[in-house]
Design an enzyme around this catalytic site. Sequence first.
Site, PDB file in Angstrom:
ATOM      1  N   ASN A  36      -2.669   2.532 -10.168  1.00 18.08           N
ATOM      2  CA  ASN A  36      -3.247   1.814  -9.042  1.00 18.08           C
ATOM      3  C   ASN A  36      -3.243   0.306  -9.573  1.00 18.08           C
ATOM      4  OD1 ASN A  36      -4.323   1.778  -6.509  1.00 18.08           O
ATOM      5  ND2 ASN A  36      -6.494   1.015  -7.215  1.00 18.08           N
ATOM      6  N   LYS A  37      -3.825  -0.452  -8.434  1.00 19.61           N
ATOM      7  CA  LYS A  37      -3.715  -1.817  -8.449  1.00 19.61           C
ATOM      8  C   LYS A  37      -4.448  -2.330 -10.126  1.00 19.61           C
ATOM      9  CE  LYS A  37      -2.240  -4.433  -6.609  1.00 19.61           C
ATOM     10  NZ  LYS A  37      -0.862  -4.880  -7.007  1.00 19.61           N
ATOM     11  N   ARG A  71      10.175  -1.327  -4.849  1.00 20.15           N
ATOM     12  CA  ARG A  71       9.013  -1.210  -5.674  1.00 20.15           C
ATOM     13  C   ARG A  71       8.902   0.174  -6.508  1.00 20.15           C
ATOM     14  NH1 ARG A  71       3.685  -3.258  -3.390  1.00 20.15           N
ATOM     15  NH2 ARG A  71       3.304  -4.034  -5.596  1.00 20.15           N
ATOM     16  N   GLN A  85      -5.522  -9.136  -2.437  1.00 15.37           N
ATOM     17  CA  GLN A  85      -5.470  -8.100  -1.576  1.00 15.37           C
ATOM     18  C   GLN A  85      -7.051  -7.965  -1.051  1.00 15.37           C
ATOM     19  OE1 GLN A  85      -3.681  -7.814  -4.109  1.00 15.37           O
ATOM     20  NE2 GLN A  85      -1.768  -6.912  -3.705  1.00 15.37           N
ATOM     21  N   GLY A 112       0.812  -1.264  -0.047  1.00 17.89           N
ATOM     22  CA  GLY A 112       0.060  -0.147  -0.128  1.00 17.89           C
ATOM     23  C   GLY A 112       0.926   1.110  -0.128  1.00 17.89           C
ATOM     24  N   ALA A 113       0.666   2.033  -1.001  1.00 23.15           N
ATOM     25  CA  ALA A 113       1.458   3.247  -1.165  1.00 23.15           C
ATOM     26  C   ALA A 113       2.077   3.996   0.058  1.00 23.15           C
ATOM     27  CB  ALA A 113       0.984   4.233  -2.389  1.00 23.15           C
ATOM     28  N   ASP A 163      -1.358   4.747  -6.399  1.00 28.60           N
ATOM     29  CA  ASP A 163       0.018   4.593  -5.985  1.00 28.60           C
ATOM     30  C   ASP A 163       0.528   5.773  -6.546  1.00 28.60           C
ATOM     31  OD1 ASP A 163      -1.075   1.626  -6.018  1.00 28.60           O
ATOM     32  OD2 ASP A 163       0.662   1.549  -5.215  1.00 28.60           O
TER      33      ASP A 163
HETATM   34  O1  MRU Z   1       0.516  -3.971  -4.693  1.00 27.03           O
HETATM   35  P1  MRU Z   1       0.056  -3.280  -3.584  1.00 27.03           P
HETATM   36  O2  MRU Z   1      -0.921  -4.028  -2.615  1.00 27.03           O
HETATM   37  O3  MRU Z   1       0.874  -2.519  -2.699  1.00 27.03           O
HETATM   38  O4  MRU Z   1      -0.995  -2.177  -4.304  1.00 27.03           O
HETATM   39  C1  MRU Z   1      -1.538  -1.428  -3.460  1.00 27.03           C
HETATM   40  C2  MRU Z   1      -2.753  -0.627  -4.067  1.00 27.03           C
HETATM   41  O5  MRU Z   1      -2.702  -0.569  -5.427  1.00 27.03           O
HETATM   42  C3  MRU Z   1      -3.636   0.377  -3.362  1.00 27.03           C
HETATM   43  O6  MRU Z   1      -4.894   0.684  -4.064  1.00 27.03           O
HETATM   44  C4  MRU Z   1      -2.756   1.833  -3.418  1.00 27.03           C
HETATM   45  O7  MRU Z   1      -1.410   1.374  -2.750  1.00 27.03           O
HETATM   46  C5  MRU Z   1      -3.325   2.720  -2.480  1.00 27.03           C
HETATM   47  S1  MRU Z   1      -3.251   2.270  -0.894  1.00 27.03           S
HETATM   48  C6  MRU Z   1      -3.817   3.338   0.195  1.00 27.03           C
END
Ligand code: MRU
Length: 351
Positions: free
Chosen positions: A249-250, A91, A198, A49-50, A239
């Site tokens: 985003n994801k 990352r 997730q 999560g960012a 992100d």
């Molecule tokens: O690969 P991840 O689980 O780190 O991806 C996270 C996401 O895409 C979230 O939507 C994003 O980081 C926002 S979290 C507040």
Amino acid sequence: MSRRVTSIDWVAAKVRFIDQTLLPREELYIDTDDFRIVGEAIRSLKIRGAPAIGVAAAYGMVLAVNDGRIRTDADCAAAFNTAWTYLAQTRPTAVNLFGALARMRGAFDRSCPQGISAVRKELLSEAQCVQQEDIEACLRIGEYGAALLPPGSTILTHCNTGSLATAGEGTAQSVITTAARQGKIKRVYADETRPLFQGARLTSWELLRNDIEVTLITDSTAGYVMQQKRVSAVLVGADRIAANGDTANKIGTYSLAVLAAHHGVPLYVAAPVSTVDFATASGSNIPVEERHPDEVTHVAGQRVAAEGVTVYAPAFDVTPNDLIAAIITDRGVLRPPYTEALASLKNSLVR
Ligand code: MRU
């Protein structure tokens, strides 16, 4: 009452984090004084999560300069630079990582003329600010976002944007929990979020802890529930948001945005200002991480894909700004045109 999880913290001169890869089966907290363990945890999504990645990297830098083997200013600078480079390579997409590392570099530069103990003090204080600012940003995002939702809202969300993904209440999920406390949320549909689940593992767990009605769907069910008019808004995190509002985003967020536009459902992005990359003009310049093929070919350690198949596994996609109804930040709600809205947000920050 909020039942938020503290995903990352500074406890007795160590970083404490919950291993998100084990949830919801096991709630394991890990304490470490080794920045490499923090870096490995980011890379393997034990910390994810960012905003949470940004906080973890900041504390990772504190661990690096606290190393008891450091004797001289030169040792301290070398330890700082080694850890900085290591953490920066964990990352590539979440800009909070690079924002936090830039802040730690600033803290180092400010304090290094005063010697090692000043550096240690300044870095710890900067990391605590990164954490505290995120806690407060999450609360404000929740308030601004909840004001957009009418009573009886049914929300579709993707990935995990809750307390696990931040230092506080979450981003998109803070909007949901705040609106739920106001009695506005009828139901949340959580995409399972392939390949690493997730949504199934983390979002469902967090929403249930907060007594919010949540229904798990496979990612490919999203279009059908929108067609059935079961969704009044799509809420996602980010992100990295480019200066024109394009949002990484994801993986799967772009598909949701296209579906939402087709069905006349607003898609809201919720993120703190620390997720905006003012230096990146548009989404085409955002680096998108590719993950290991095993994350797609295997489920819970078991191979499910045919041997020999090739895999394409981007962790994120980029949603163009014209598919986003509003960007909910800790500084208020931005509406299109985003280039102008984000430029004036940037100006308000430097004043
Ligand atoms: O690969 P991840 O689980 O780190 O991806 C996270 C996401 O895409 C979230 O939507 C994003 O980081 C926002 S979290 C507040």
